[in-house]
Design a protein around this motif. Structure first.
Motif, PDB file in Angstrom:
ATOM      1  N   LYS A  63     -64.589 -46.174   2.240  1.00 50.76           N
ATOM      2  CA  LYS A  63     -64.461 -47.723   3.514  1.00 50.76           C
ATOM      3  C   LYS A  63     -62.937 -47.095   4.725  1.00 50.76           C
ATOM      4  O   LYS A  63     -62.220 -46.316   4.298  1.00 50.76           O
ATOM      5  N   THR A 100     -60.379 -47.362   7.065  1.00 47.47           N
ATOM      6  CA  THR A 100     -59.248 -48.622   7.108  1.00 47.47           C
ATOM      7  C   THR A 100     -58.360 -47.660   8.253  1.00 47.47           C
ATOM      8  O   THR A 100     -58.594 -47.124   8.799  1.00 47.47           O
ATOM      9  N   SER A 104     -54.800 -50.993  14.715  1.00 45.57           N
ATOM     10  CA  SER A 104     -54.955 -53.054  14.131  1.00 45.57           C
ATOM     11  C   SER A 104     -54.803 -53.464  15.700  1.00 45.57           C
ATOM     12  O   SER A 104     -55.786 -54.813  15.440  1.00 45.57           O
TER      13      SER A 104
END
Length: 327
Positions: A3, A5, A21
């Motif tokens: 996954k 990130t 982010s």
């Protein structure tokens, strides 16, 4: 693939996790160049955007409850297998149906699932060997064969419906449909109707077989007009088999408007056992949408050489009679 990130993306692109982010949350003063680098990395490294793990679905109308159930369950199951779904709706239009197939081909999907499509609208060469899995009576390919047909026991469903009416005393049973092709070879519900009447030596009156075809997609209003037509022509009937719950509801509403009691004077049965049949207590035939979607999933996973051991392939899937208050 592991996954993704923010930390993983940052390491690969040699930027800070906070920058990643901010890009993902659309915050901060981040340059368009950096945003594009991040989005390009995600697109190229996420299975959701990997063409080799994307399938297309073409459906004529999501207002048909069983179709919505099948697609919802299928989409959830595919996403669990990291397979993306591109969904196209056609609203019974030939042009939209053809353009949907062409759009999915352009997107290089691994396969196309056709649910309730109504036309032969695409040529074999245009598919570029993309297989088509169908849940429909019509082959979408003009000059070729489909990969797999997934369906329920529609013939059995029709037998159950007609026998329910006959055992309750009906002798003149109307048949309401909107089939593109209405013959015994290509339409299992119609074949079941004809076979059941023959089995019980009942007259097959062609005046009681009413088909709206592709002229309208408002099946409730269609059925109201069908009943109005029969009554205006003084064509006698004491039972009515409608090939959808919406059609059954339309017939029921028209009977009420003409002050004809159901089930005392005319008995009505629908198909699909949708929420409409529950709300209006209509006797109906239930298709197992979960089993149908699992059958489609099985074929897709097998096509992609993925694990299918946890799935049972039951094709055609079973049907059941659900009694309401209209028979």
């Amino acid at each position: 693939m592991a996954k993704l990130t923010a930390k993983k993306i940052a390491e690969e692109l040699n930027i800070s996790p906070s920058t990643v982010s901010k890009v993902l949350n659309n915050k901060g003063n981040i340059s368009e160049k950096t945003k594009q680098i991040v989005f390009d990395y995600i697109e190229n490294n996420t299975p959701l955007f990997n063409h080799s793990m994307t399938v297309g679905v073409v459906v004529n109308n999501l207002n048909i409850e069983v179709y919505a159930q099948i697609i919802s369950n299928l989409q959830k199951s595919l996403l669990k297998n990291n397979i993306n779904v591109i969904l196209m709706t056609t609203n019974y239009s030939y042009d939209e149906e053809r353009s949907s197939f062409l759009s999915l081909i352009k997107n290089q999907v691994k396969c196309i699932i056709a649910i309730g499509t109504r036309y032969s609208s695409i040529y074999k060469d245009e598919l570029h060997e993309i297989p088509i899995i169908t849940m429909t009576h019509t082959n979408p390919i003009i000059d070729g064969e489909i990969y797999e047909s997934i369906h329920s026991e529609e013939y059995i469903g029709s037998l159950l419906a007609c026998e329910e009416l006959i055992t309750k005393g009906c002798k003149r049973i109307a048949f309401f449909t909107n089939a593109v092709i209405l013959d015994e070879e290509n339409n299992d519900r119609y074949r079941g109707y004809i076979d059941t009447l023959n089995k019980y030596n009942l007259l097959i009156d062609r005046n009681l077989i009413i088909n709206s075809g592709t002229f309208s997609n408002n099946s409730i209003e269609d059925a109201r007009m069908m009943v109005d037509y029969l009554l205006a022509k003084n064509i006698q009937f004491d039972g009515l088999f409608a090939t959808s719950d919406r059609r059954a509801l339309g017939a029921l509403l028209s009977l009420q408007e003409h002050q004809i009691k159901c089930p005392e004077e005319v008995k009505v049965i629908g198909y699909d056992a949708s929420s409409l049949s529950v709300s209006f207590h209509i006797t109906s035939i239930s298709q197992d949408g979960i089993t149908i979607s699992n059958n489609i999933l099985y074929v897709i996973l097998k096509l992609l050489n993925l694990n299918t051991e946890y799935l049972d392939f039951k094709n055609p899937s079973p049907v059941f009679l659900i009694r309401g208050k209209t028979t």
